[in-house]
Scaffold this active site. Structure first.
Site, PDB file in Angstrom:
ATOM      1  CG  ASN A 136      -7.906  -4.389   0.996  1.00 22.55           C
ATOM      2  OD1 ASN A 136      -7.226  -3.256   1.332  1.00 22.55           O
ATOM      3  ND2 ASN A 136      -7.406  -5.480   1.123  1.00 22.55           N
ATOM      4  CG  HIS A 191      -2.145  -1.195   1.411  1.00 21.19           C
ATOM      5  ND1 HIS A 191      -3.263  -1.018   0.810  1.00 21.19           N
ATOM      6  CD2 HIS A 191      -1.954  -2.390   1.584  1.00 21.19           C
ATOM      7  CE1 HIS A 191      -3.927  -1.942   0.890  1.00 21.19           C
ATOM      8  NE2 HIS A 191      -3.095  -2.843   1.410  1.00 21.19           N
TER       9      HIS A 191
END
Ligand code: HDD
Length: 703
Positions: A151, A78
């Site tokens: 997510n 990420h």
């Protein structure tokens, strides 16, 4: 102070705290870090104008030293992300289910910071790559920071956190040559997939349109792991968290996403930044799915298995509030880069489950911040500070900010009357949920985690025809990029267990053999909530290009712009250059964009008004014809009125449009192409165009 004033203040609480750290350089003298005013910063101190630089030049040394140390390690996953501030507002009290203070009073507001991200690519990678998107939310509650580190896909690749390093090593660029960047289209990823069949369900989502969102504003968020809600009577329920965007869930097409990576690698961050600057604040409703503890074993999936979702038709999502993102960051590094999320950041009223992926996550996040942010004091960085007070005996370490007076930094103590002292649960002290635990220490996986394919099949069954086509296309691209022939065949064989027809189509695309064995599907069931076809559809915030050259019909353009504005959409004029042009009645116009720097990729729809002079110029312009062709192939809405339709006839649109000279003053719609002849100034044409725009795409003509 009234009730609503208090909430207003609450909503602003984090911003007020941050305000104290903001450095405003406007009109100030340039200084060193020691506040010494400087006379110049252009030349180093030298022994003579042409002589060597002197070591005593402290300004030179400070400036260069600081620069040399400006970078910190990027997140191990990420790394590329984008954050924004906002607030969460509760619709209804959740006191029956949880004692979490921010979920008690309807109308109450809690400040939040959200960071969206891709998983695989490094900090400088493109936004629109095929990948899972992170959706991490930090609630600055009165009881401390609460993080939902989610997510945009409701499940995960693996069932146990111990496999996370393997998964990430396989998906990241291959270590010998660091190729390829920000993609799953390579051998090591698919090698991991075929050797770990628990990935099947998540791979289906990753190959679907969900992995190429149109915008961070148009994707769902999921807490993924199962948590617990605990009420004041200590009754627990299993819970899953959801964010549902009010603009609906929409995606790009593969070809479009790949081209956008080059045209505008910052496409998603620019989109959300601009939307917030323009006051089009992204909004997401917050929902929970809850299951009573005594129903834990009532389902044909294990509630602790993170590769399984809870079908919304079976366990409805209860919408309880809304999050609005209404402020961009002042400084990307200070806020977005330094924010530190952790699923272990919970507040009284929320607790964990035994989901083995979650259990591992509880360790990993705090740990990674030590490397990334350089020591244990990262919670003192402004973006990470709670708005609730912090008191404990943690001391010292790199970059400590707090100054604790007095000799006492231990507990118990008498010198400071045991301060700071623990408080009982009734006064807000956190008490872990007293779940009963009884078992042997085994390195093993539950039998109830063994079914890897039913929900992958459920997902496939739930897709519309266009969504299925896109999944096949994604497999074709991704597995087609794999070099090892044996691996390709194993992908085909593995996905035969999801849906034989899918495997056959993958095989055909990548030149592999159809699956050796036709495994019957494990379920015929479907879940309409999984298909993006059933999402909210609106024209709000959609962007429309209006192609113009001198001689365009002024009234048509004016009407279209007004209609778009009324629908909350944005119209932009695009011409071959940024030089001023004029309408056929002589009205001057300065185009917003030009055909070289812009393009159909950056818009949701295109409109070509009438005016023969302007259309004759457009027809000769390759960029204008490509604009229409690209919009056509990406299934976007196209509108043309009067002579404007002649530009469409000069493009691939001609193949399926009837002879437009016969078009009527009433609008005619051909699979998302709206044309009118003689009625461009009339409301019905503009209305029909906006209705088509709201549909997002017209898949029947995509190719
Ligand atoms: Fe993770 C970052 C989401 C499994 C270890 N993860 C990270 C971020 C998100 C997620 C959104 C970025 C946060 C930010 O913007 O700063 N991760 C998930 C979800 C998972 C998941 C939804 C599955 C349910 N993650 C997962 C596992 C592990 C990690 C199983 C390790 C055992 N994740 C990390 C990390 C990161 C991270 C290494 C990298 C940067 C950071 O934490 O702060 O600790």
């Amino acid at each position: 102070m009234s009730f609503s004033d208090t909430f207003q203040e609450n909503d602003q609480k984090k911003m007020k705290q941050m305000e104290a750290y903001r450095s405003d350089d406007d009109g100030q003298a340039l200084t060193t870090d020691n506040a010494l005013k400087l006379t110049s910063t252009d030349d180093s101190l030298k022994a003579g104008e042409r002589g060597p630089t002197l070591l005593e030049d402290f300004h030179f040394r400070e400036k260069i030293t600081h620069f040399d140390h400006e970078r910190i390690p990027e997140r191990v996953v990420h790394a590329r992300g984008f954050g924004a501030h906002g607030y969460f507002e509760l619709y209804e009290s959740m006191s029956e289910y949880t004692k979490a203070d921010f979920l008690q009073v309807p109308g109450s507001k809690t400040p939040v910071f959200v960071r969206f991200s891709t998983v695989v690519g490094s900090r400088g990678s493109a936004d629109t790559v095929r990948d899972v998107r992170g959706f991490a939310t930090k609630f600055y509650t009165e009881s401390g920071n609460y993080d939902i580190v989610g997510n945009n896909i409701p499940i995960f690749f693996i069932q146990d956190a111990i496999k996370f390093p393997d998964l990430i090593h396989a998906v990241k660029p291959e270590p010998n040559n660091e190729i390829p960047q920000a993609t799953t289209a390579h051998d090591t990823f698919w090698d991991f997939v075929v050797n770990a069949p628990e990935t099947a369900h998540m791979v289906m989502w990753a190959m679907s349109d969900r992995a190429i969102p149109k915008s961070f504003r148009m994707m769902e968020g999921f807490g993924v792991n199962t948590f617990r809600l605990i009420n004041a009577q200590d009754k627990a329920r299993f819970v899953k968290f959801h964010w549902k965007p009010l603009l609906g869930v929409h995606s790009l097409m593969r070809d479009e996403a790949q081209k956008l990576s080059g045209k505008d690698p910052d496409y998603h961050r620019r989109d959300i930044w601009d939307a917030i600057e323009q006051g089009n604040y992204p909004e997401y409703e917050f929902g929970v799915q809850m299951i009573e503890e005594d129903q834990e074993f009532d389902f044909d999936f294990d509630l602790l298995d993170p590769t399984k979702l809870w079908p919304e038709e079976l366990i409805p999502v209860k919408i309880i509030g809304k999050m609005t993102l209404n402020k961009n960051v002042d400084n990307f590094f200070a806020e977005t880069e330094q924010v530190a999320f952790c699923p272990a950041n919970i507040v009284p009223g929320i607790d964990f489950s035994n989901d083995p992926l979650l259990q591992g996550r509880l360790f990993s996040y705090e740990d990674t911040q030590l490397t990334r942010l350089g020591g244990p004091n990262f919670r003192e960085i402004p973006i990470n500070r709670p708005v609730a007070p912090v008191h404990n005996n943690q001391r010292d370490g790199m970059h400590r900010m707090a100054i604790h007076p007095g000799p006492v930094s231990y507990f118990p103590n008498s010198l400071a009357q045991n301060s700071p002292s623990p408080v009982p649960e009734e006064e807000g002290g956190f008490a872990h949920y007293a779940q009963r635990i009884d078992g042997h220490a085994v390195r093993a996986r539950s039998e109830s985690f063994r079914d890897h394919f039913s929900q992958a099949t459920l997902f496939w069954n739930s897709m519309s025809a266009a969504e299925k086509e896109h999944i096949v296309d994604a497999f074709h691209f991704e597995v087609g990029s794999v070099k090892d022939v044996n691996l390709k065949q194993r992908v085909v064989d593995m996905f035969a267990s999801v849906a034989p027809e899918l495997a056959v189509q993958i095989a055909a695309g990548i030149g592999a053999k159809p699956p050796a064995q036709a495994v019957p599907k494990s379920t015929q069931a479907s879940s309409p909530a999984l298909s993006q076809e059933n999402t909210i559809k609106t024209a709000r915030t959609r962007k429309v290009a209006i192609l113009l050259e001198s001689g365009f019909c002024t009234v048509s353009v004016r009407n279209m712009l007004a209609e778009l504005k009324a629908a909350g959409a944005v119209g932009e004029t695009v011409s071959s250059s940024l030089s001023e042009i004029s309408g056929k009645d002589g009205t001057p116009l300065k185009p917003d964009k030009d055909l070289t720097t812009s393009g159909a990729l950056l818009y949701d729809a295109v409109y070509v008004p009438g005016g023969s002079d302007h259309v004759n110029v457009l027809k000769q312009n390759h960029n204008a014809r490509s604009f229409i062709n690209e919009a056509l192939h990406h299934a976007k809405t196209i509108g043309a009125s009067d002579e404007g339709a002649e530009l469409l006839q000069a493009t691939d649109a001609a193949a399926f449009l009837p002879d437009l000279r016969d078009a009527q003053a009433a609008p005619q719609i051909f699979q998302g192409v709206v044309v009118v002849n003689g009625g461009s100034t009339l409301q019905p044409f503009c209305t029909a165009f906006v209705d088509q725009l709201a549909m997002h795409r017209h898949w029947s003509r995509a190719n």
